[in-house]
Write an enzyme that holds these catalytic residues in place. Structure first.
Site, PDB file in Angstrom:
ATOM      1  N   HIS A 162     -74.285   7.627-109.320  1.00 38.73           N
ATOM      2  CA  HIS A 162     -72.886   7.535-109.781  1.00 38.73           C
ATOM      3  C   HIS A 162     -72.912   7.126-111.252  1.00 38.73           C
ATOM      4  O   HIS A 162     -73.856   6.458-111.695  1.00 38.73           O
ATOM      5  CB  HIS A 162     -72.203   6.462-108.931  1.00 38.73           C
ATOM      6  N   ASP A 239     -77.681  -0.051-105.844  1.00 35.89           N
ATOM      7  CA  ASP A 239     -76.236   0.162-105.866  1.00 35.89           C
ATOM      8  C   ASP A 239     -75.821   0.463-104.424  1.00 35.89           C
ATOM      9  O   ASP A 239     -76.022   1.571-103.925  1.00 35.89           O
ATOM     10  CB  ASP A 239     -75.931   1.332-106.808  1.00 35.89           C
ATOM     11  N   GLN A 242     -71.904   2.608-101.440  1.00 37.04           N
ATOM     12  CA  GLN A 242     -71.629   3.515-100.311  1.00 37.04           C
ATOM     13  C   GLN A 242     -72.413   3.146 -99.060  1.00 37.04           C
ATOM     14  O   GLN A 242     -72.370   3.876 -98.079  1.00 37.04           O
ATOM     15  CB  GLN A 242     -71.956   4.967-100.716  1.00 37.04           C
ATOM     16  N   LYS A 265     -64.507  -0.687-100.626  1.00 33.47           N
ATOM     17  CA  LYS A 265     -65.151   0.337 -99.791  1.00 33.47           C
ATOM     18  C   LYS A 265     -65.593  -0.261 -98.460  1.00 33.47           C
ATOM     19  O   LYS A 265     -66.191   0.396 -97.633  1.00 33.47           O
ATOM     20  CB  LYS A 265     -66.348   0.934-100.527  1.00 33.47           C
ATOM     21  N   CYS A 403     -67.428  11.186-110.042  1.00 33.19           N
ATOM     22  CA  CYS A 403     -68.144  10.318-111.004  1.00 33.19           C
ATOM     23  C   CYS A 403     -69.650  10.501-110.870  1.00 33.19           C
ATOM     24  O   CYS A 403     -70.417   9.532-110.964  1.00 33.19           O
ATOM     25  CB  CYS A 403     -67.771   8.853-110.832  1.00 33.19           C
TER      26      CYS A 403
HETATM   27  N1  C6P Z   1     -67.343   5.610-105.939  1.00 30.77           N
HETATM   28  C1  C6P Z   1     -66.087   7.416-104.943  1.00 30.77           C
HETATM   29  O1  C6P Z   1     -65.059   7.994-104.620  1.00 30.77           O
HETATM   30  P1  C6P Z   1     -66.367   0.639-108.190  1.00 30.77           P
HETATM   31  O2  C6P Z   1     -65.454   1.669-108.787  1.00 30.77           O
HETATM   32  O3  C6P Z   1     -66.911  -0.321-109.211  1.00 30.77           O
HETATM   33  O4  C6P Z   1     -65.799  -0.035-107.001  1.00 30.77           O
HETATM   34  O5  C6P Z   1     -67.627   1.452-107.593  1.00 30.77           O
HETATM   35  C2  C6P Z   1     -68.372   2.294-108.425  1.00 30.77           C
HETATM   36  C3  C6P Z   1     -69.377   3.053-107.634  1.00 30.77           C
HETATM   37  C4  C6P Z   1     -70.719   2.791-107.841  1.00 30.77           C
HETATM   38  N2  C6P Z   1     -71.670   3.398-107.120  1.00 30.77           N
HETATM   39  C5  C6P Z   1     -71.365   4.283-106.160  1.00 30.77           C
HETATM   40  C6  C6P Z   1     -72.454   4.905-105.355  1.00 30.77           C
HETATM   41  C7  C6P Z   1     -70.028   4.595-105.895  1.00 30.77           C
HETATM   42  O6  C6P Z   1     -69.725   5.466-104.940  1.00 30.77           O
HETATM   43  C8  C6P Z   1     -69.003   3.982-106.669  1.00 30.77           C
HETATM   44  C9  C6P Z   1     -67.560   4.336-106.476  1.00 30.77           C
HETATM   45  C10 C6P Z   1     -66.008   6.067-105.618  1.00 30.77           C
HETATM   46  O7  C6P Z   1     -67.192   7.910-104.719  1.00 30.77           O
HETATM   47  C11 C6P Z   1     -65.077   6.113-106.786  1.00 30.77           C
HETATM   48  S1  C6P Z   1     -65.690   7.107-108.092  1.00 30.77           S
END
Ligand code: C6P
Length: 445
Positions: A162, A239, A242, A265, A403
């Site tokens: 991401h 990270d 997910q 999430k 993203c």
């Molecule tokens: N992915 C998706 O729809 P934040 O925005 O900080 O809570 O998370 C960022 C982020 C970082 N790593 C991974 C693997 C992610 O999936 C995400 C967020 C969302 O897939 C929004 S782009």
């Protein structure tokens, strides 16, 4: 006292969540895991009742929410925990001698300990509250990597990250002159583990990888990644954005150095997330933001910093977010992560089979081990148009590059549609998705 009331609320709701799990073979459903040998089955219809938003309609149709990988919905237990805190105990933390401030502090620090238990971390000193995964990774980039790295040093990531696990390292590259290496993936969306190992060199100073790809669903072999990196003494950031809602995370068993995730999430509120960091590393890292609460003493000549974890939490934190996150963890563990994971895997299999039957549909990301999301394209229809048609049917999926633009580039697509499945999704949701996709295909023929 309100702190006790929070506990009472979450416990009552957690008990209700418990009823949504039936255990076969005579065992008891264990929050946080399944008793050895027992198979738990999640009653998703019953689970749905815990999520008020799922009762609404969209464009006159019952909502089918398949965008939990972006933000999962909150159960009533989370909404109530936040409401209860705001209605009864809200005040600034760590500052006041008055009762409300003490209650707020106890609830906030209690939430930290709840996260510690969820991750099986050794100490609450290793649990930092942040805004989300993005902020957690930026913290490590600025406070761990930036002061240590220079020209000749390398950070190793993978090709399926991401943007949140790419851009902070590029910023460090600009700031320090270090370089960024990328381990490749194959056409199924799996990490090439041999190539990854080959890219670990004496120059590698940090590895940062997703636990689960948000664009492809791939579950990465983090145990192998960790052991390869640790064999060379290289710390690893995972990270987990997910991953946390789909599998139990034990940072001690994993032996990872940093683990990042977001509350929204995990059925929790937005604006709250967690960075787990190994205490020995956090202790050596300078604070990354300055301000109130992260200090012990301040004079114009000299400031001394607070202890862990507060050294990394400058300013008034997100108290209600942390309390909501703790309630979300209570809720999920009462359902049982194993039962939730098994339910989601069944939906993933059914949806994969259903979608594969649709002519012109291509699934992007076919790894052997996937979390419960499916990225796909439909011949002749831009994913955004597809998303709009699905929306008109009451079905919420995410469309776009997620993203993860380098992933889209690798597969030669501008975007995909992505359906992601959570504890409250049902076979009926899968059926409605497949039938709406077929309908979209007819519209564009
Ligand atoms: N992915 C998706 O729809 P934040 O925005 O900080 O809570 O998370 C960022 C982020 C970082 N790593 C991974 C693997 C992610 O999936 C995400 C967020 C969302 O897939 C929004 S782009």
């Amino acid at each position: 006292m309100a702190v006790t009331r929070h506990e009472a609320v979450t416990t009552r709701e957690a008990e209700a969540a418990h009823e949504a799990v039936t255990t076969h073979e005579g065992g008891n459903a264990h929050p946080g895991g399944t008793a050895a040998g027992a198979a738990t089955v999640l009653d998703a219809e019953r689970v749905r009742e815990d999520f008020p938003i799922l009762a609404r309609t969209v464009h006159g149709r019952p909502l089918v929410y398949l965008d939990s990988a972006a933000s999962a919905q909150c159960p009533r237990a989370v909404i109530r925990a936040v409401e209860d805190y705001q209605m009864r105990s809200h005040a600034n933390v760590h500052r006041g001698v008055h009762l409300l401030s003490q209650e707020a502090t106890a609830a906030y620090e209690g939430a930290r300990d709840r996260v510690r238990r969820f991750l099986n971390a050794r100490s609450t000193r290793e649990i930092l509250f942040v805004r989300g995964t993005t902020e957690a990774i930026n913290l490590v980039a600025q406070s761990y990597a930036r002061p240590r790295l220079g020209p000749g040093d390398e950070i190793l990531i993978t090709a399926l990250e991401h943007h949140a696990n790419i851009v902070p390292w590029q910023m460090v590259r600009e700031q320090t002159g270090c370089s960024l290496a990328v381990a490749p993936i194959d056409l199924r969306g799996e990490l090439d583990l041999e190539a990854f190992r080959a890219r670990l060199t004496p120059r590698t100073r940090l590895v940062a990888v997703a636990h689960v790809s948000n664009a492809l669903g791939t579950i990465l072999p983090v145990a192998e990644i960790l052991s390869a990196a640790h064999a060379r003494g290289i710390p690893v950031l995972i990270d987990g954005a997910q991953a946390v809602s789909h599998r139990g995370i034990d940072v001690r068993a994993l032996d990872c150095d940093f683990y990042a995730f977001s509350g929204h999430k995990l059925y929790g509120p937005t604006g709250i997330g967690v960075l787990y960091g190994r205490e020995s590393l956090l202790a050596e890292m300078p604070p990354w933001q300055g301000g109130g609460d992260m200090i012990l003493t301040v004079s114009f000549e000299r400031t001394t910093y607070n202890e862990l974890p507060w050294k990394f939490e400058a300013g008034t934190p997100n108290m209600s977010g942390a309390i909501g996150l703790a309630a979300a963890i209570d809720y999920l563990e009462a359902l049982g992560l194993d039962a939730v994971a098994a339910h989601e895997q069944r939906l993933l299999e059914e949806a994969t089979a259903e979608l594969r039957r649709i002519p012109g549909l291509t699934i992007i990301g076919t790894a052997a081990h996937k979390a419960s999301l499916i990225s796909f394209t439909l011949e002749g229809i831009h994913p955004h148009d597809l998303g709009t048609i699905l929306d008109s049917e009451g079905i919420a999926v995410r469309t776009g590059h997620h993203c993860a633009m380098p992933v889209m580039e690798f597969f030669g697509v501008p975007a995909t549609a992505r359906a992601s499945f959570a504890c409250y999704n049902t076979r009926e949701d899968v059926r409605r998705l497949a039938s709406a996709v077929r309908k979209a295909r007819e519209v564009f023929r």
